[in-house]
Write an enzyme that holds these catalytic residues in place. Structure first.
Site, PDB file in Angstrom:
ATOM      1  N   GLU A 190     -39.999 -36.040  58.817  1.00  0.00           N
ATOM      2  CA  GLU A 190     -38.782 -36.011  57.969  1.00  0.00           C
ATOM      3  C   GLU A 190     -37.589 -36.823  58.627  1.00  0.00           C
ATOM      4  OE1 GLU A 190     -37.330 -34.821  53.725  1.00  0.00           O
ATOM      5  OE2 GLU A 190     -36.342 -36.818  53.727  1.00  0.00           O
TER       6      GLU A 190
ATOM      7  N   ARG B 213     -48.253 -22.475  58.837  1.00  0.00           N
ATOM      8  CA  ARG B 213     -46.460 -23.220  58.744  1.00  0.00           C
ATOM      9  C   ARG B 213     -46.898 -21.089  59.870  1.00  0.00           C
ATOM     10  NH1 ARG B 213     -43.897 -26.642  55.962  1.00  0.00           N
ATOM     11  NH2 ARG B 213     -41.885 -25.602  57.313  1.00  0.00           N
TER      12      ARG B 213
ATOM     13  N   LYS C  56     -34.618 -26.316  57.564  1.00  0.00           N
ATOM     14  CA  LYS C  56     -33.455 -27.419  58.019  1.00  0.00           C
ATOM     15  C   LYS C  56     -31.885 -26.879  57.492  1.00  0.00           C
ATOM     16  CE  LYS C  56     -36.663 -30.934  59.233  1.00  0.00           C
ATOM     17  NZ  LYS C  56     -37.366 -31.882  58.330  1.00  0.00           N
TER      18      LYS C  56
HETATM   19  P1  ATP Z   1     -38.223 -29.346  55.593  1.00  0.00           P
HETATM   20  O1  ATP Z   1     -37.125 -27.632  56.404  1.00  0.00           O
HETATM   21  O2  ATP Z   1     -37.066 -30.003  55.103  1.00  0.00           O
HETATM   22  O3  ATP Z   1     -39.205 -29.080  54.242  1.00  0.00           O
HETATM   23  P2  ATP Z   1     -40.006 -29.764  56.730  1.00  0.00           P
HETATM   24  O4  ATP Z   1     -40.026 -28.398  58.250  1.00  0.00           O
HETATM   25  O5  ATP Z   1     -41.240 -30.082  56.359  1.00  0.00           O
HETATM   26  O6  ATP Z   1     -38.337 -29.628  56.442  1.00  0.00           O
HETATM   27  P3  ATP Z   1     -41.017 -32.642  58.105  1.00  0.00           P
HETATM   28  O7  ATP Z   1     -39.697 -32.967  59.021  1.00  0.00           O
HETATM   29  O8  ATP Z   1     -41.228 -32.499  56.812  1.00  0.00           O
HETATM   30  O9  ATP Z   1     -40.301 -31.344  57.853  1.00  0.00           O
HETATM   31  O10 ATP Z   1     -41.714 -31.890  58.755  1.00  0.00           O
HETATM   32  C1  ATP Z   1     -43.249 -32.436  59.543  1.00  0.00           C
HETATM   33  C2  ATP Z   1     -44.396 -32.008  59.926  1.00  0.00           C
HETATM   34  O11 ATP Z   1     -44.065 -30.917  60.673  1.00  0.00           O
HETATM   35  C3  ATP Z   1     -45.029 -31.638  58.301  1.00  0.00           C
HETATM   36  O12 ATP Z   1     -46.516 -32.088  58.516  1.00  0.00           O
HETATM   37  C4  ATP Z   1     -44.527 -30.282  58.536  1.00  0.00           C
HETATM   38  O13 ATP Z   1     -46.222 -29.839  57.512  1.00  0.00           O
HETATM   39  C5  ATP Z   1     -44.810 -29.333  60.140  1.00  0.00           C
HETATM   40  N1  ATP Z   1     -43.945 -28.313  60.300  1.00  0.00           N
HETATM   41  C6  ATP Z   1     -42.458 -27.833  59.189  1.00  0.00           C
HETATM   42  N2  ATP Z   1     -42.668 -27.502  59.656  1.00  0.00           N
HETATM   43  C7  ATP Z   1     -43.591 -26.207  60.038  1.00  0.00           C
HETATM   44  C8  ATP Z   1     -43.740 -24.765  60.358  1.00  0.00           C
HETATM   45  N3  ATP Z   1     -43.004 -24.244  60.752  1.00  0.00           N
HETATM   46  N4  ATP Z   1     -44.597 -24.687  61.495  1.00  0.00           N
HETATM   47  C9  ATP Z   1     -45.854 -25.321  61.804  1.00  0.00           C
HETATM   48  N5  ATP Z   1     -45.836 -26.884  61.202  1.00  0.00           N
HETATM   49  C10 ATP Z   1     -44.855 -27.102  60.579  1.00  0.00           C
END
Ligand code: ATP
Ligand code: MG
Length: 544
Positions: A31, A257, A267
């Site tokens: 996003e 994650r 974020k």
């Molecule tokens: P927010 O912090 O706003 O919840 P987000 O970290 O989920 O956002 P996105 O831009 O939606 O951010 O993430 C893009 C992709 O990265 C998604 O498929 C998410 O699953 C993956 N992702 C985000 N953070 C992690 C993490 N810490 N480890 C592994 N994958 C991640």
């Protein structure tokens, strides 16, 4: 570096063996509401490497269904970061380009009696969906509106005839489901904001859980990989794909994650740090963002090695920062040139060395790799050494540095022996007077005595002014509500010292080792008068 095996790779291998798919297609769906961080690096690497190892490909898709927080700046930064990591998306898509199809699919659901308009307030809806113990309760709109009425309301929503929050569209699934996500989730809402891509074209926006499976299906994604928090959403994902009659049925697979110990990753918190100007931007070298790590001097190879070595787990895991640090040390120990820098200088005078003499030594940049070239260092009567390399009293028998009466080797030059300390009236050491032995010149084969260790030095005449930015954790202690309460005011320390002349030939972003100290990178603000460097990581056996 070969992409290591993991549970998702095994699943895809099975799918290929069973001829379920011919070409593997994955996507990375950020996003655009902030810069990417090291956790995202796992998602990027996983998606790109998996597809690549089966000869498939990966799309970058901006999941831009929420206009209020998204911005073009993030779109650009995300693309830059992915390319910097060494990946080229097969195509770049925007979820917002599918708004028309999504709207039509919502109409289809209404026509099938699988979606209805609900005028309840947000609180009423969330209360009526129940919780882990309480089943959901039907809203009065669930069965009172006809398909025709629902269609009319939804079209009026689209045409801007209602206010934000006045009415939403909900999927009609199962209020009794044990999975709360299935209890008639909201799939469309009204948001009167300008969208970064579609501007003011739309007033209604699809919710993530409705939009995401459609995006995957439209693009022909075979394996939709996401982090673990979406596991409970998978039944809804499959429900949307099936009931919207999508041709492709992507398979959602969740992985854990990646979180770094003692590191702010959310974020929301990162944005607060940027907006409060506590850091210089999303790419501040203290930030765990990909852009921050890059400015800090991390290489893409180190980031990849780190992600590979963490493995891919089905559960969320916290990884120690040392693992990341050891990845960059491994990478730079073979690649980086090694030079002399003195961060905390102490003046040395060689009393038996002629006043106007100066010697030059041609020395390699790396002891094990001639290809990295060599440079000239100079030796003269007036030198700097690192303050920690001298001790007035010998602290312990293992002390392998300079002290009164002890002799050390100056790397690439001579043995020197400390004879006398000069102090100011407060007792601070200003200077140490030493003698040198001309017979001990490096490379002469001298072997009559063993020195008490080897230290590095700079000749004062040739020393260049050096500013060192030393970084540590952005936050200390636990983050409660506001990340600023935990901000570490000492997370940036600035030191002024000296470095050898050869650094003037280094370019911005060049990484190198300060011998016996750590790895550094030339900062973009560096000039000839003041070489400015950022500390990447200390050596394991740093003299500091
Ligand atoms: P927010 O912090 O706003 O919840 P987000 O970290 O989920 O956002 P996105 O831009 O939606 O951010 O993430 C893009 C992709 O990265 C998604 O498929 C998410 O699953 C993956 N992702 C985000 N953070 C992690 C993490 N810490 N480890 C592994 N994958 C991640
Ligand atoms: Mg997200």
């Amino acid at each position: 570096m070969d992409y290591p095996s993991n549970f998702i790779k095994t699943i895809i291998e099975e799918d290929i063996k069973n001829k379920k798919y011919e070409t593997i297609v994955t996507r990375f769906p950020p996003e655009p509401n902030g810069f990417l961080h090291i956790g995202h690096a796992r998602a990027i690497i996983t998606n790109f490497e998996l597809a690549k190892s089966f000869g498939g490909y990966t799309y970058l898709r901006y999941d831009d269904t929420n206009p209020s927080k998204e911005d073009e700046i993030y779109v650009k930064a995300i693309e830059q970061d992915i390319r910097w990591l060494g990946y080229e998306p097969k195509s770049i898509f925007y979820a917002s380009n599918y708004f028309q199809i999504m709207f039509e699919k919502a109409i289809l659901l209404i026509e099938k009696g699988l979606a209805y308009a609900d005028f309840s307030t947000q609180e009423e809806i969330s209360r009526s969906r129940g919780d882990l113990h309480l089943k959901g309760i039907a809203s009065k709109y669930r069965s009172s509106l006809s398909i025709k009425e629902n269609l009319e309301i939804f079209n009026k929503m689209k045409d801007g005839l209602y206010n934000e929050g006045e009415v939403v569209l909900r999927a009609k699934i199962d209020l009794e489901s044990n999975n709360i996500n299935m209890r008639d989730p909201v799939i469309y809402r009204i948001v009167k904001a300008i969208h970064h891509n579609t501007k003011d074209k739309w007033i209604i926006y699809p919710m993530y859980d409705f939009a995401h499976p459609l995006e995957d299906a439209i693009e022909g994604i075979t394996h939709s990989l996401c982090s673990l928090e979406f596991e409970d959403h998978r039944p809804l994902y499959d429900w949307v794909v099936q009931n919207c009659e999508m041709k492709n049925e992507p398979r959602q697979i969740e992985f854990g994650r990646l979180t770094l110990e003692n590191t702010v990753m959310s974020k929301r918190h990162l944005r607060t740090l940027v907006e409060s100007k506590k850091v210089s931007g999303w790419d501040d070298p203290r930030m765990p963002t990909i852009a921050g790590l890059r400015r800090r001097g991390y290489t893409k190879e180190a980031i990849k090695e780190f992600v590979f070595s963490c493995g891919l787990s089905k559960v969320n895991g916290t990884i120690s920062v040392e693992m990341l640090e050891s990845a960059i040390r491994n990478d730079l120990s073979i690649k980086a040139r090694r030079v002399n820098g003195i961060i905390n200088p102490l003046k040395i005078t060689i009393t038996n060395y002629p006043d106007d003499q100066k010697e030059e030594f041609l020395v390699p940049y790396h002891p094990d790799d001639e290809a990295l070239g060599s440079r000239i260092i100079t030796f003269s009567k007036n030198l700097f050494i690192e303050r920690n390399d001298f001790s007035e009293v010998i602290p312990d028998p293992k002390f392998k540095r300079l002290s009164l009466g002890l002799e050390v080797r100056l790397m690439h030059a001579y043995f020197i022996k400390a004879e006398k300390i000069i102090k100011d009236i407060k007792g601070n050491i200003l200077e140490v007077l030493c003698t040198y032995d001309v017979e001990t010149k490096s490379g002469s084969g001298f072997s009559k005595r063993k020195p008490n260790g080897t230290i590095n030095f700079l000749s004062i005449d040739d020393a260049i002014n050096l500013r060192t930015n030393i970084y540590s954790k952005l936050v200390t202690g636990e983050i409660k509500e506001n990340v600023l309460d935990a901000f570490n005011e000492n997370s940036l320390q600035i030191k002024y010292g000296y470095c050898e002349k050869s650094l003037l030939n280094f370019k911005s972003e060049d990484k190198f080792q300060f011998i016996r100290n750590g790895y550094y990178v030339i900062d973009s603000t560096s000039t000839k008068d003041l070489v400015t460097v950022n500390e990447i990581v200390q050596l394991k056996s740093s003299i500091k």
